[in-house]
Design a protein around this motif. Structure first.
Motif, mmCIF file in Angstrom:
data_model
loop_
_atom_site.group_PDB
_atom_site.id
_atom_site.type_symbol
_atom_site.label_atom_id
_atom_site.label_comp_id
_atom_site.label_asym_id
_atom_site.label_seq_id
_atom_site.Cartn_x
_atom_site.Cartn_y
_atom_site.Cartn_z
ATOM 1 N N ASN A 99 0.814 -1.233 0.000
ATOM 2 C CA ASN A 99 0.000 0.000 0.000
ATOM 3 C C ASN A 99 0.846 1.282 0.000
ATOM 4 O O ASN A 99 0.321 2.371 0.205
ATOM 5 N N GLU A 100 2.142 1.174 -0.251
ATOM 6 C CA GLU A 100 2.950 2.369 -0.437
ATOM 7 C C GLU A 100 2.588 3.031 -1.774
ATOM 8 O O GLU A 100 2.149 2.364 -2.710
ATOM 9 N N ILE A 101 2.795 4.346 -1.846
ATOM 10 C CA ILE A 101 2.643 5.078 -3.094
ATOM 11 C C ILE A 101 4.040 5.377 -3.616
ATOM 12 O O ILE A 101 4.897 5.849 -2.860
ATOM 13 N N VAL A 102 4.279 5.111 -4.902
ATOM 14 C CA VAL A 102 5.636 5.277 -5.430
ATOM 15 C C VAL A 102 5.638 6.158 -6.675
ATOM 16 O O VAL A 102 4.688 6.187 -7.443
ATOM 17 N N SER A 106 12.569 13.330 -10.830
ATOM 18 C CA SER A 106 13.760 13.475 -11.665
ATOM 19 C C SER A 106 14.888 14.191 -10.923
ATOM 20 O O SER A 106 14.668 15.178 -10.227
ATOM 21 N N ARG A 107 16.106 13.667 -11.066
ATOM 22 C CA ARG A 107 17.309 14.204 -10.415
ATOM 23 C C ARG A 107 17.278 14.082 -8.886
ATOM 24 O O ARG A 107 18.102 14.666 -8.199
ATOM 25 N N PHE A 108 16.309 13.325 -8.362
ATOM 26 C CA PHE A 108 16.263 13.078 -6.923
ATOM 27 C C PHE A 108 16.255 11.580 -6.655
ATOM 28 O O PHE A 108 17.083 11.081 -5.902
ATOM 29 N N GLY A 109 15.295 10.854 -7.276
ATOM 30 C CA GLY A 109 15.298 9.415 -7.134
ATOM 31 C C GLY A 109 13.929 8.808 -6.957
ATOM 32 O O GLY A 109 12.893 9.490 -7.003
ATOM 33 N N LEU A 110 13.922 7.506 -6.759
ATOM 34 C CA LEU A 110 12.711 6.725 -6.536
ATOM 35 C C LEU A 110 12.253 6.927 -5.100
ATOM 36 O O LEU A 110 13.016 6.686 -4.164
ATOM 37 N N LEU A 122 13.228 8.337 0.132
ATOM 38 C CA LEU A 122 13.949 7.629 -0.917
ATOM 39 C C LEU A 122 13.953 6.131 -0.611
ATOM 40 O O LEU A 122 14.151 5.712 0.536
ATOM 41 N N VAL A 123 13.724 5.327 -1.626
ATOM 42 C CA VAL A 123 13.757 3.877 -1.467
ATOM 43 C C VAL A 123 15.211 3.438 -1.287
ATOM 44 O O VAL A 123 16.107 3.855 -2.031
ATOM 45 N N SER A 163 10.953 -2.551 -12.210
ATOM 46 C CA SER A 163 11.821 -2.818 -11.068
ATOM 47 C C SER A 163 11.094 -3.601 -9.987
ATOM 48 O O SER A 163 9.863 -3.653 -9.946
ATOM 49 N N LYS A 164 11.901 -4.210 -9.132
ATOM 50 C CA LYS A 164 11.423 -4.777 -7.874
ATOM 51 C C LYS A 164 11.989 -3.899 -6.772
ATOM 52 O O LYS A 164 13.178 -3.992 -6.437
ATOM 53 N N ARG A 165 11.191 -3.009 -6.276
ATOM 54 C CA ARG A 165 11.575 -2.109 -5.198
ATOM 55 C C ARG A 165 12.950 -1.458 -5.431
ATOM 56 O O ARG A 165 13.841 -1.467 -4.574
ATOM 57 N N GLY A 166 13.091 -0.897 -6.616
ATOM 58 C CA GLY A 166 14.315 -0.172 -6.915
ATOM 59 C C GLY A 166 15.401 -0.985 -7.573
ATOM 60 O O GLY A 166 16.387 -0.422 -8.067
ATOM 61 N N GLU A 167 15.252 -2.310 -7.609
ATOM 62 C CA GLU A 167 16.182 -3.166 -8.341
ATOM 63 C C GLU A 167 15.640 -3.344 -9.753
ATOM 64 O O GLU A 167 14.578 -3.957 -9.951
ATOM 65 N N ILE A 168 16.315 -2.798 -10.720
ATOM 66 C CA ILE A 168 15.815 -2.832 -12.095
ATOM 67 C C ILE A 168 15.946 -4.241 -12.665
ATOM 68 O O ILE A 168 17.021 -4.839 -12.653
ATOM 69 N N VAL A 169 14.815 -4.760 -13.167
ATOM 70 C CA VAL A 169 14.799 -6.105 -13.746
ATOM 71 C C VAL A 169 14.682 -6.058 -15.265
ATOM 72 O O VAL A 169 14.965 -7.066 -15.931
ATOM 73 N N ALA A 170 14.243 -4.918 -15.820
ATOM 74 C CA ALA A 170 14.135 -4.811 -17.268
ATOM 75 C C ALA A 170 14.019 -3.349 -17.664
ATOM 76 O O ALA A 170 13.471 -2.528 -16.914
#
Length: 401
Positions: A99-102, A106-110, A122-123, A163-170
């Motif tokens: 239930n987090e909002i994501v 830009s230039r700051f992060g996820l 930041l995640v 991504s999976k919580r900030g880990e890019i998968v594709a």
């Protein structure tokens, strides 16, 4: 009824939760403040009557609701607010498991807003790519095999990041041509046609990502699937600009809902203010309340940047003002193909620079409806001295009776 009402918090995308009757009357109003700062109960109560006089109301059945700015929610760091002011060309979405909002600033992060909507952070351990300049023009959270994924359509870098919580998968970049069932669209990309993804959504039944590309001569809806563990373009693709015989005039937002139990891909086409419905294979369907041409025609001057679904309602952040919205853009609320109300963030104290609405995420907490609104800063206007900022604000819908 299009959707089966349930009295519980349910994931969007599969079925919209009926909203009428769920909202408990709550008058924890806020104003006279900038986002991210705490306010006393006295301050919150003191402004309730003032905010009740705004045009930010909507109707569901015989019930009327009004929006209250919850400045006690969504606290942001100074660095996040500074980055957003000049570059928030965004939408946000809700993780279906936490239930987090994501969203990506830009230039700051996820960044993620906790489930209680208290604070943006930041995640942790995110890929550096998220702070390198990409935006979150479109965002979608979805679940596959009980794992949560976050997808972002980045217009300024021309890619869809999964991504999976900030880990890019594709990372999906421009198609090369030959991937899709439509030969006209294949040729467009074979010939080097521009790829500019505006929004992305996952269709669970079709097990497909749908990406709309309105910021390009190829104004299409494209399909990607996970094939043997790799996300790739494949299968259905449809659309095209109206000037070329297609239905779209800047396909800018996309969502998935259900109509009569069937999965429907809903597309907001910005320039001519229309909402279309399609099957995941690209067949246009008749939207409830639509014209004979099957699409929902929005009021004059409506130019929806995105759409969020909840209950039987669509929430459409508009880029520019309507004729009667006092020079600032609203979030238009539509049910059954007709407007039933609006939210005008710039009406509220401390939010007067939210002139252009770009994103909106409707969520439910304990039977109450909240909206996370994101505004876009027009650099041209700012250079001419008409200040407007990229801001994020949270609103609660309360009974107006």
């Amino acid at each position: 009824m299009r959707f089966t009402p349930v009295i519980s918090f349910a994931p969007k995308k599969i079925a919209r939760v009926a909203f009428a009757g769920l909202i408990a009357s709550s008058f924890a109003s806020v104003s006279n403040a900038h986002e991210g700062h705490d306010h006393s109960a006295t301050q919150l109560t003191a402004t309730a009557e003032a905010e009740a006089t705004t045009s930010s109301t909507f109707q569901i059945g015989d019930k009327t609701y009004r929006w209250e700015h919850r400045a006690d929610l969504g606290k942001q760091s100074d660095k996040m607010m500074a980055a957003a002011k000049g570059g928030l060309h965004n939408n946000a979405d809700q993780d279906l498991k936490t239930n987090e909002i994501v969203t990506v600033v830009s230039r700051f992060g996820l960044v993620a807003l906790d489930a209680e909507m208290k604070e943006w952070n930041l995640v942790e351990d995110q890929d550096p790519k998220f702070a390198s300049g990409m935006n979150s023009h479109g965002a979608d959270c979805f679940v596959v095999d009980d794992e949560s994924y976050w997808a972002f359509a980045s217009t300024n870098t021309g890619e869809v990041v999964i991504s999976k919580r900030g880990e890019i998968v594709a990372v999906l970049k421009s198609p090369k041509g030959g991937e899709f069932d439509d030969e006209t669209i294949n040729k467009y990309y074979t010939d080097g046609g521009r790829f500019a993804p505006c929004d992305v959504v996952y269709a669970p039944e079709a097990q497909s990502l749908i990406v709309v590309t309105g910021y390009a001569p190829g104004d299409y809806a494209l399909t990607a699937k996970n094939v043997d563990g790799t996300w790739q373009w494949t299968g259905a693709a449809w659309g095209g600009k109206t000037s070329q015989g297609g239905p779209f005039a800047t396909a800018h937002g996309v969502e998935v809902g259900t109509i009569d139990g069937d999965e429907v891909v809903e597309v907001a086409s910005r320039a001519h203010g229309r909402i279309y419905g399609f099957t995941a294979s690209g067949e246009m369907i008749q939207m409830p309340g639509a014209t004979e041409e099957k699409f929902i025609q929005l009021p004059p001057r409506s130019n929806p940047c995105n759409l969020s679904l909840h209950g039987d309602e669509m929430y459409l952040p508009l880029l520019n003002p309507l004729a009667d919205s006092n020079g600032v853009a609203p979030v238009l609320i539509v049910a059954g193909g007709k407007p039933v109300g609006r939210l005008v963030p710039a009406e509220f104290d401390g939010l007067q620079y939210m002139h252009h609405m770009h994103g909106f995420c409707a969520v439910e907490r304990d039977g109450k409806l909240f909206g996370i609104a994101l505004s876009w800063p027009n650099g041209g206007e700012n250079k001419k001295g008409k200040r407007n900022d990229g801001q994020i604000a949270i609103f609660e819908a309360v009974s107006a009776e």
